[in-house]
Design a protein around this motif. Structure first.
Motif, PDB file in Angstrom:
ATOM      1  N   UNK A 205     -14.566 -30.166 -41.803  1.00 11.33           N
ATOM      2  CA  UNK A 205     -13.879 -30.540 -40.555  1.00 11.33           C
ATOM      3  C   UNK A 205     -14.677 -30.073 -39.345  1.00 11.33           C
ATOM      4  N   UNK A 206     -15.257 -28.886 -39.444  1.00 12.19           N
ATOM      5  CA  UNK A 206     -16.080 -28.381 -38.339  1.00 12.19           C
ATOM      6  C   UNK A 206     -17.315 -29.266 -38.133  1.00 12.19           C
ATOM      7  N   UNK A 207     -17.949 -29.651 -39.227  1.00 10.96           N
ATOM      8  CA  UNK A 207     -19.129 -30.509 -39.139  1.00 10.96           C
ATOM      9  C   UNK A 207     -18.764 -31.885 -38.593  1.00 10.96           C
ATOM     10  N   UNK A 208     -17.664 -32.444 -39.067  1.00  9.92           N
ATOM     11  CA  UNK A 208     -17.217 -33.743 -38.563  1.00  9.92           C
ATOM     12  C   UNK A 208     -16.887 -33.662 -37.072  1.00  9.92           C
ATOM     13  N   UNK A 209     -16.269 -32.556 -36.659  1.00  8.88           N
ATOM     14  CA  UNK A 209     -15.990 -32.357 -35.239  1.00  8.88           C
ATOM     15  C   UNK A 209     -17.260 -32.277 -34.411  1.00  8.88           C
ATOM     16  N   UNK A 210     -18.272 -31.618 -34.948  1.00 13.22           N
ATOM     17  CA  UNK A 210     -19.561 -31.514 -34.238  1.00 13.22           C
ATOM     18  C   UNK A 210     -20.235 -32.876 -34.141  1.00 13.22           C
ATOM     19  N   UNK A 211     -20.139 -33.674 -35.205  1.00 16.61           N
ATOM     20  CA  UNK A 211     -20.718 -35.028 -35.182  1.00 16.61           C
ATOM     21  C   UNK A 211     -20.003 -35.885 -34.139  1.00 16.61           C
ATOM     22  N   UNK A 212     -18.671 -35.810 -34.114  1.00 11.55           N
ATOM     23  CA  UNK A 212     -17.897 -36.588 -33.135  1.00 11.55           C
ATOM     24  C   UNK A 212     -18.225 -36.134 -31.718  1.00 11.55           C
ATOM     25  N   UNK A 213     -18.327 -34.817 -31.510  1.00 11.68           N
ATOM     26  CA  UNK A 213     -18.639 -34.305 -30.179  1.00 11.68           C
ATOM     27  C   UNK A 213     -20.001 -34.796 -29.711  1.00 11.68           C
ATOM     28  N   UNK A 214     -20.987 -34.756 -30.585  1.00  7.88           N
ATOM     29  CA  UNK A 214     -22.334 -35.190 -30.231  1.00  7.88           C
ATOM     30  C   UNK A 214     -22.374 -36.694 -29.984  1.00  7.88           C
ATOM     31  N   UNK A 215     -21.716 -37.461 -30.847  1.00 11.07           N
ATOM     32  CA  UNK A 215     -21.729 -38.918 -30.730  1.00 11.07           C
ATOM     33  C   UNK A 215     -21.013 -39.393 -29.466  1.00 11.07           C
ATOM     34  N   UNK A 216     -19.862 -38.782 -29.187  1.00  4.91           N
ATOM     35  CA  UNK A 216     -19.047 -39.220 -28.042  1.00  4.91           C
ATOM     36  C   UNK A 216     -19.350 -38.446 -26.767  1.00  4.91           C
ATOM     37  N   UNK A 217     -20.284 -37.503 -26.808  1.00  3.60           N
ATOM     38  CA  UNK A 217     -20.666 -36.688 -25.645  1.00  3.60           C
ATOM     39  C   UNK A 217     -19.437 -35.999 -25.036  1.00  3.60           C
ATOM     40  N   UNK A 218     -18.631 -35.365 -25.898  1.00  2.00           N
ATOM     41  CA  UNK A 218     -17.423 -34.682 -25.429  1.00  2.00           C
ATOM     42  C   UNK A 218     -17.782 -33.315 -24.860  1.00  2.00           C
ATOM     43  N   UNK A 219     -17.048 -32.867 -23.823  1.00  4.68           N
ATOM     44  CA  UNK A 219     -17.329 -31.547 -23.244  1.00  4.68           C
ATOM     45  C   UNK A 219     -16.587 -30.422 -23.969  1.00  4.68           C
ATOM     46  N   UNK A 220     -16.195 -30.656 -25.227  1.00  2.71           N
ATOM     47  CA  UNK A 220     -15.427 -29.698 -26.019  1.00  2.71           C
ATOM     48  C   UNK A 220     -16.294 -29.278 -27.201  1.00  2.71           C
ATOM     49  N   UNK A 221     -16.253 -28.008 -27.603  1.00  2.00           N
ATOM     50  CA  UNK A 221     -17.044 -27.590 -28.763  1.00  2.00           C
ATOM     51  C   UNK A 221     -16.644 -28.353 -30.034  1.00  2.00           C
ATOM     52  N   UNK A 222     -17.615 -28.613 -30.880  1.00  2.00           N
ATOM     53  CA  UNK A 222     -17.370 -29.346 -32.115  1.00  2.00           C
ATOM     54  C   UNK A 222     -16.331 -28.703 -33.023  1.00  2.00           C
ATOM     55  N   UNK A 223     -16.351 -27.354 -33.197  1.00  2.00           N
ATOM     56  CA  UNK A 223     -15.325 -26.745 -34.043  1.00  2.00           C
ATOM     57  C   UNK A 223     -13.899 -26.959 -33.521  1.00  2.00           C
ATOM     58  N   UNK A 224     -13.737 -27.072 -32.209  1.00  3.74           N
ATOM     59  CA  UNK A 224     -12.407 -27.343 -31.660  1.00  3.74           C
ATOM     60  C   UNK A 224     -11.975 -28.764 -32.029  1.00  3.74           C
ATOM     61  N   UNK A 225     -12.891 -29.715 -31.938  1.00  6.90           N
ATOM     62  CA  UNK A 225     -12.593 -31.089 -32.353  1.00  6.90           C
ATOM     63  C   UNK A 225     -12.247 -31.100 -33.838  1.00  6.90           C
ATOM     64  N   UNK A 226     -12.999 -30.349 -34.641  1.00  2.34           N
ATOM     65  CA  UNK A 226     -12.728 -30.258 -36.072  1.00  2.34           C
ATOM     66  C   UNK A 226     -11.367 -29.650 -36.353  1.00  2.34           C
ATOM     67  N   UNK A 227     -10.968 -28.649 -35.550  1.00  3.63           N
ATOM     68  CA  UNK A 227      -9.652 -28.042 -35.720  1.00  3.63           C
ATOM     69  C   UNK A 227      -8.550 -29.067 -35.466  1.00  3.63           C
ATOM     70  N   UNK A 228      -8.735 -29.896 -34.425  1.00  5.08           N
ATOM     71  CA  UNK A 228      -7.750 -30.943 -34.151  1.00  5.08           C
ATOM     72  C   UNK A 228      -7.729 -31.977 -35.273  1.00  5.08           C
ATOM     73  N   UNK A 229      -8.890 -32.295 -35.834  1.00  4.07           N
ATOM     74  CA  UNK A 229      -8.935 -33.230 -36.967  1.00  4.07           C
ATOM     75  C   UNK A 229      -8.179 -32.657 -38.165  1.00  4.07           C
ATOM     76  N   UNK A 230      -8.383 -31.375 -38.468  1.00  2.58           N
ATOM     77  CA  UNK A 230      -7.679 -30.738 -39.582  1.00  2.58           C
ATOM     78  C   UNK A 230      -6.179 -30.706 -39.317  1.00  2.58           C
ATOM     79  N   UNK A 231      -5.780 -30.360 -38.089  1.00  2.80           N
ATOM     80  CA  UNK A 231      -4.356 -30.344 -37.759  1.00  2.80           C
ATOM     81  C   UNK A 231      -3.753 -31.739 -37.876  1.00  2.80           C
ATOM     82  N   UNK A 232      -4.486 -32.750 -37.426  1.00  3.12           N
ATOM     83  CA  UNK A 232      -4.006 -34.129 -37.556  1.00  3.12           C
ATOM     84  C   UNK A 232      -3.873 -34.550 -39.006  1.00  3.12           C
ATOM     85  N   UNK A 233      -4.851 -34.171 -39.829  1.00  7.46           N
ATOM     86  CA  UNK A 233      -4.787 -34.512 -41.255  1.00  7.46           C
ATOM     87  C   UNK A 233      -3.609 -33.819 -41.931  1.00  7.46           C
ATOM     88  N   UNK A 234      -3.361 -32.556 -41.583  1.00  8.93           N
ATOM     89  CA  UNK A 234      -2.219 -31.851 -42.158  1.00  8.93           C
ATOM     90  C   UNK A 234      -0.893 -32.439 -41.673  1.00  8.93           C
TER      91      UNK A 234
END
Length: 148
Positions: A11-40
């Motif tokens: 989830x952390x790696x996927x968040x980092x990939x999404x952050x890099x691809x979408x040029x988000x101003x949020x750290x990748x692990x935070x995006x990954x945390x939201x992905x994990x919370x959404x999946x749960x």
């Protein structure tokens, strides 16, 4: 445990990939945390179970038990940058105080609106009986009723 760590790191790696691809101003692990919370959350909606998946629970408990160790790098960073912190103490203090007040205010508003939408039962049946009152029946919400 290895499966759970693979899920968390994935989830952390996927968040980092999404952050890099979408040029988000949020750290990748935070995006990954939201992905994990959404999946749960999606898992809870689909299966109706609110318990965490079996592999994640021991890994989460281990990480929480050793959380103090995870703050060591941050403490070392503070000591390493102490000269800069000494020079910029006023803006740092104002930012910390302002963000704390803002966080408390937003949390209070969110709780206010959530409790207004979903009020808790006034008193539990066991507490009512202990106080000599007649217990009021607790009717489960529609999303908590067992499937027929």
């Amino acid at each position: 445990m290895p499966l759970a760590l693979f899920i968390l790191v994935g989830c952390e790696l996927l968040g980092e990939i999404i952050r890099t691809t979408c040029h988000l101003p949020v750290p990748g692990p935070v995006v990954g945390m939201f992905l994990l919370a959404g999946a749960l959350g999606l898992r809870t909606r689909l299966t109706g179970t609110r318990t965490p998946p079996a592999p994640l629970k021991p890994a989460a408990e281990t990480l929480i038990a050793n959380m103090g160790l995870l703050f060591v790098p941050a403490g070392v960073g503070l000591i390493a940058q102490f000269g800069l912190i000494r020079q910029q103490w006023l803006p740092i203090s104002v930012a910390l105080l302002g963000s704390t007040i803002l966080s408390l205010g937003v949390t209070g508003l969110v709780m206010h609106h959530l409790l207004r939408r979903n009020p808790p039962p006034s008193i539990s049946p066991t507490a009512a009986t202990a106080q000599g009152q007649a217990p009021t029946p607790v009717v489960p919400r529609p999303d908590q009723r067992p499937a027929a």
